[in-house]
Design a protein around this motif. Structure first.
Motif, PDB file in Angstrom:
ATOM      1  N   VAL A   1       0.861  -1.184   0.000  1.00 52.43           N
ATOM      2  CA  VAL A   1       0.000   0.000   0.000  1.00 52.43           C
ATOM      3  C   VAL A   1       0.902   1.239   0.000  1.00 52.43           C
ATOM      4  O   VAL A   1       1.335   1.708   1.049  1.00 52.43           O
TER       5      VAL A   1
ATOM      6  N   ASP B   1      -1.456   5.725  -2.287  1.00 52.36           N
ATOM      7  CA  ASP B   1      -2.460   4.804  -2.829  1.00 52.36           C
ATOM      8  C   ASP B   1      -3.864   5.383  -2.883  1.00 52.36           C
ATOM      9  O   ASP B   1      -4.531   5.322  -3.895  1.00 52.36           O
TER      10      ASP B   1
ATOM     11  N   ALA C   1      -5.303   5.938   2.939  1.00 53.17           N
ATOM     12  CA  ALA C   1      -3.987   5.331   3.117  1.00 53.17           C
ATOM     13  C   ALA C   1      -2.938   6.419   3.278  1.00 53.17           C
ATOM     14  O   ALA C   1      -2.015   6.302   4.086  1.00 53.17           O
TER      15      ALA C   1
ATOM     16  N   ASN D   1      -3.318   7.852   6.734  1.00 46.62           N
ATOM     17  CA  ASN D   1      -2.734   6.926   7.694  1.00 46.62           C
ATOM     18  C   ASN D   1      -1.215   7.015   7.659  1.00 46.62           C
ATOM     19  O   ASN D   1      -0.566   7.089   8.703  1.00 46.62           O
ATOM     20  N   SER D   2      -0.644   7.040   6.472  1.00 55.32           N
ATOM     21  CA  SER D   2       0.817   7.081   6.352  1.00 55.32           C
ATOM     22  C   SER D   2       1.397   8.328   7.012  1.00 55.32           C
ATOM     23  O   SER D   2       2.513   8.308   7.505  1.00 55.32           O
TER      24      SER D   2
ATOM     25  N   ARG E   1      -1.192   0.801  11.778  1.00 57.05           N
ATOM     26  CA  ARG E   1      -0.611   0.104  10.619  1.00 57.05           C
ATOM     27  C   ARG E   1      -0.184  -1.269  11.035  1.00 57.05           C
ATOM     28  O   ARG E   1       0.375  -1.459  12.112  1.00 57.05           O
TER      29      ARG E   1
ATOM     30  N   VAL F   1      -4.111   0.804   7.900  1.00 61.70           N
ATOM     31  CA  VAL F   1      -3.471   0.198   6.737  1.00 61.70           C
ATOM     32  C   VAL F   1      -2.900  -1.144   7.179  1.00 61.70           C
ATOM     33  O   VAL F   1      -2.271  -1.233   8.232  1.00 61.70           O
TER      34      VAL F   1
ATOM     35  N   GLU G   1      -0.611  -4.305   5.593  1.00 61.92           N
ATOM     36  CA  GLU G   1       0.160  -4.798   4.444  1.00 61.92           C
ATOM     37  C   GLU G   1       0.700  -6.187   4.748  1.00 61.92           C
ATOM     38  O   GLU G   1       1.166  -6.456   5.860  1.00 61.92           O
TER      39      GLU G   1
ATOM     40  N   THR H   1      -7.505   0.312   4.398  1.00 60.75           N
ATOM     41  CA  THR H   1      -6.858  -0.246   3.213  1.00 60.75           C
ATOM     42  C   THR H   1      -6.054  -1.473   3.620  1.00 60.75           C
ATOM     43  O   THR H   1      -5.121  -1.371   4.426  1.00 60.75           O
ATOM     44  N   LYS H   2      -6.435  -2.601   3.096  1.00 60.12           N
ATOM     45  CA  LYS H   2      -5.727  -3.838   3.411  1.00 60.12           C
ATOM     46  C   LYS H   2      -5.299  -4.484   2.108  1.00 60.12           C
ATOM     47  O   LYS H   2      -6.133  -4.693   1.226  1.00 60.12           O
TER      48      LYS H   2
ATOM     49  N   LYS I   1     -13.896  -0.864   2.712  1.00 59.02           N
ATOM     50  CA  LYS I   1     -12.781  -1.772   2.959  1.00 59.02           C
ATOM     51  C   LYS I   1     -12.697  -2.859   1.908  1.00 59.02           C
ATOM     52  O   LYS I   1     -13.684  -3.529   1.635  1.00 59.02           O
TER      53      LYS I   1
END
Lengths: 252, 483
Positions: free
Chosen positions: B175, B179, B183, B186-187, B224, B255, B257, B290-291, B316
């Motif tokens: 991700v 993205d 996301a 979140n980042s 995350r 998120v 990953e 986001t997964k 989701k």
């Protein structure tokens, strides 16, 4: 066992049962016959507590209780069993799980403990033999992918497992070939005792060759117009329902 | 089984709706570069991590909130959210005894034991748990046992400190920070989460689990999770979550990953039970998550199983990028919406490698006034020869005020692909209910039976403990929705 007095029921504005009177005692087998649309299936649905119907008049006493006051599930728990004309499929729910739930619900209602898994499985084994039900069907989803004959056999298997006081068989013979008919009838006969009773609802006489009734009632336009012994069924078979229709024509 | 559980839970409301009074260390409301620097400083992060955040934030500022989902809600005011809230530690925690007793009580109520000792008395199952309370991870159990096998299982913050090379290498691989809107958010502001690395040839001896809890009011939760399975490694990972009952909508934008190397397999199971709002649709969590997993190398497998019963709005799509040849992606989902809940959920299966296979089984259940949408993409890229996909999307409606929708997207660029899609919509039948009742089974139990039967293919994929919890949740979520 069950006493029905002047029972009237309608669906929407349409009155279908127009004053049914019937008494069934323990140990008896009653057959209810009649042409299509006479109210046979309505009668079984109303007794079982299907909510689509409004009871507008009359009373029904079952084991000394006012049946019409009881919820659908409590009627079942009191020992009223309906073998469905068109058994319902419940995908993903195994027959075994379904029956175990049902059986334990009924036991709980009577203040009994849940049946131990071992005893339950032994009972399944014993009762499935009664209707020659393949053990594989017991673990399959309720009625899903069953043939017509398997569905009907499954109904009688459930009846055997739940051991009701009063069983109502709603057109159990419909869609059965002669072998399946014999198996189903044999199962019903083996379950018969002096403490329980059976109401057989049917359009044709042939089922009554196998399940011999003590009384036969002819239902027409929502009323029992004629009652008699098993010979009445034969008479109907020979003459057809036309004579009844002529004799008891009631204006709609 | 379902019945006993149902019985036990009949007439219960959202039972995780309590709050815990705990001193929290909070950032001021709002979002700007200073807040991001504040979070980064709180976590003693290295420079590269702060850079990652700021870059994501700058990107996010130019992005627009997505509106294509079949949901409607009042957009969150991103300046009115507290982006960092941590239970105030008295000092650096050395052992469990030092964890705030209020916090321990909370987790006891939630049925999550932080006490590994219980394992010895044989009471507890073999699950290692990482617990995330509001913004921070408070405790990871069984760390030492896992370390013996070389498994790294810790909070994300710890991973940044102790395993920066792994975090740097893999974070953003599945991700990227650019993205999508959430996301990117979140980042920029993620505060903690879980990190897991399974080394070459290791099968995790126990299931690993993260438990998320939003507690503080006015906060958002942005965690995350990063899971890496090296060659021939295997892990089964569980995620659970709850939140207090509040009138406000709270934002959860996570998120997750997953990266699998050659022959590796990761099985990720979620039971999502965020507070769904009350019967009139007031309050509840916005779950915008986001997964995504990437089967980086050959013969690897990623499997998502989710049971979604909570949240006011869910957005989701746990997805798999099938890059390695012969890799396998799976998505098994039960999504329940009741009252005024809205869910737009599904998956994306991106086939890049040869002989890649994917399976999608989605079961939506809508009740009350809710809306439940399946949205899925199956994409077969050019060169992904002999790719196969099977999708089955079923919707079950309870009552006549709810909606079920299916939005399947299929893009095939390779002629050798075989893609199957099946969809059904059914109504929980009055006939089925009557049949059950006629056998002595009451309404609530009958619904439980029918619904659990309907979801069986998905519930079967869950680890045992989770399956039991999921069955309970299904029953509770649908209480009083028919009859």
């Amino acid at each position: 066992m069950i006493t029905i007095k002047n029972l009237h029921a309608s669906i929407g504005d349409k009155e279908i049962l127009r004053g049914i009177n019937l008494e069934v005692k323990a140990g008896e087998v009653h057959a209810i016959m009649g042409p299509n649309g006479s109210g046979k299936s309505t009668l079984s649905s109303v007794l079982a507590g299907r909510e689509d119907y409004d009871v507008t008049e009359g009373e029904v006493t079952f084991n000394g209780k006012n049946l019409l006051d009881l919820s659908t599930e409590d009627r079942a728990r009191e020992g009223l069993f309906l073998a469905f004309q068109y058994p319902i499929e419940i995908p993903g729910v195994s027959n075994i799980n379904f029956l175990r739930t049902a059986l334990n619900e009924i036991r709980a209602y009577h203040g009994q403990e849940e049946m131990a898994a071992k005893d339950f499985l032994a009972l399944v084994k014993e009762k499935s033999k009664l209707v020659e039900l393949d053990a594989k069907l017991a673990s399959r989803s309720v009625n899903e992918g069953f043939s017509g004959g398997e569905k009907k056999r499954n109904e009688i298997f459930q009846m055997a497992m739940l051991n009701p006081k009063l069983a109502i068989l709603d057109e159990t013979d419909s869609g059965l070939d002669i072998d399946a008919l014999r198996i189903v009838a044999t199962g019903v006969n083996k379950l018969k005792s002096k403490d329980n009773a059976t109401i057989v609802i049917t359009h044709y006489q042939r089922l009554l060759d196998y399940i011999v009734p003590d009384f036969v009632h002819i239902l027409y336009k929502g009323r029992i117009v004629k009652s008699g012994g098993k010979e009445l069924a034969l008479e109907m078979e020979a003459k057809g329902y036309d004579e009844i229709k002529k004799e008891f024509e009631i204006a709609d | 089984m379902a019945n006993e559980i149902l019985e036990e839970h009949i007439n219960k409301d959202y039972e995780w709706g309590f709050t815990t009074n705990i001193d929290a260390d909070e950032a001021p409301k709002g979002l700007n570069e200073d807040i991001i620097k504040f979070i980064s400083a709180k976590k003693n992060e290295p420079e590269w991590m702060l850079e990652f955040r700021l870059k994501a934030f700058r990107n996010w500022q130019n992005m627009v909130e997505p509106e294509w989902a079949h949901v409607s809600y009042t957009k969150p005011n991103f300046q009115d959210i507290i982006y960092y809230s941590a239970p105030k530690p008295k000092k650096e925690l050395a052992s469990l005894d030092e964890v705030d007793p209020e916090l321990l009580k909370t987790f006891e109520k939630l049925g999550i034991s932080l006490e590994e000792q219980k394992r010895l008395s044989g009471v507890q199952s073999n699950i290692a748990v990482d617990v995330v309370f509001d913004s921070v991870s408070v405790k990871t159990t069984f760390k030492e046992t896992l370390a013996e096998k070389g498994i790294i299982f810790c909070s994300f913050s710890e991973a940044v400190q102790d395993h920066p090379e792994l975090v740097k290498k893999y974070m953003g691989m599945a991700v990227p920070p650019t993205d999508n809107f959430y996301a990117a958010l979140n980042s920029a502001v993620f505060t903690d989460g879980s990190f897991c690395y399974i080394p070459k040839g290791v099968r995790s001896p126990m299931e690993l689990s993260t438990y998320f809890r939003i507690n503080a009011s006015g906060t958002g939760q942005f965690e995350r999770t990063l899971i890496i399975a090296d060659e021939d490694a295997y892990v089964s990972y569980l995620e659970g979550c709850t939140a207090p009952q509040r009138d406000e909508n709270q934002l959860h934008a996570a998120v997750v990953e997953i990266i699998t190397h050659k022959n590796a397999e990761v099985k990720y199971s979620t039971v999502q039970n965020w507070y769904p709002g009350d019967k009139d649709g007031k309050g509840g969590i916005f779950n915008f998550v986001t997964k995504r997993g990437i089967c980086l190398e050959d013969n690897s497998k990623i499997s998502w199983t989710q049971v979604e019963t909570g949240s006011a709005v869910t957005w989701k799509y746990p997805s798999v990028i099938l890059k390695g040849n012969n890799s396998v992606g799976e998505f098994y989902s039960v999504a329940v919406t009741n009252n005024y809940q809205q869910a737009d959920t599904g998956t994306k299966m991106i086939h890049i490698g040869k002989n890649t296979r994917s399976t999608i089984i989605s079961k939506g259940i809508s009740a009350g006034f809710s809306n439940n949408s399946y949205r899925g993409l199956v994409q077969i890229k050019k060169g992904a020869s002999n790719a196969r996909n099977f999708s089955q999307c079923d919707s079950l409606l309870m009552g006549d005020k709810c909606g079920a929708h299916t939005f399947p997207y299929i893009e095939i660029k390779d002629k050798s692909a075989v893609v199957e899609h099946e969809a059904t919509t059914s109504k929980i039948g009055e006939d089925q209910l009557f049949y059950c009742k006629q056998r002595g089974i009451d309404n609530e139990k009958a619904i439980g039976l029918i619904v659990n039967g309907y979801c069986k293919e998905v519930l079967n994929k869950l680890p045992m403990e989770f399956a039991v919890e999921a069955q309970k949740l299904l029953a509770i979520s649908l209480e009083g929705s028919v009859g």
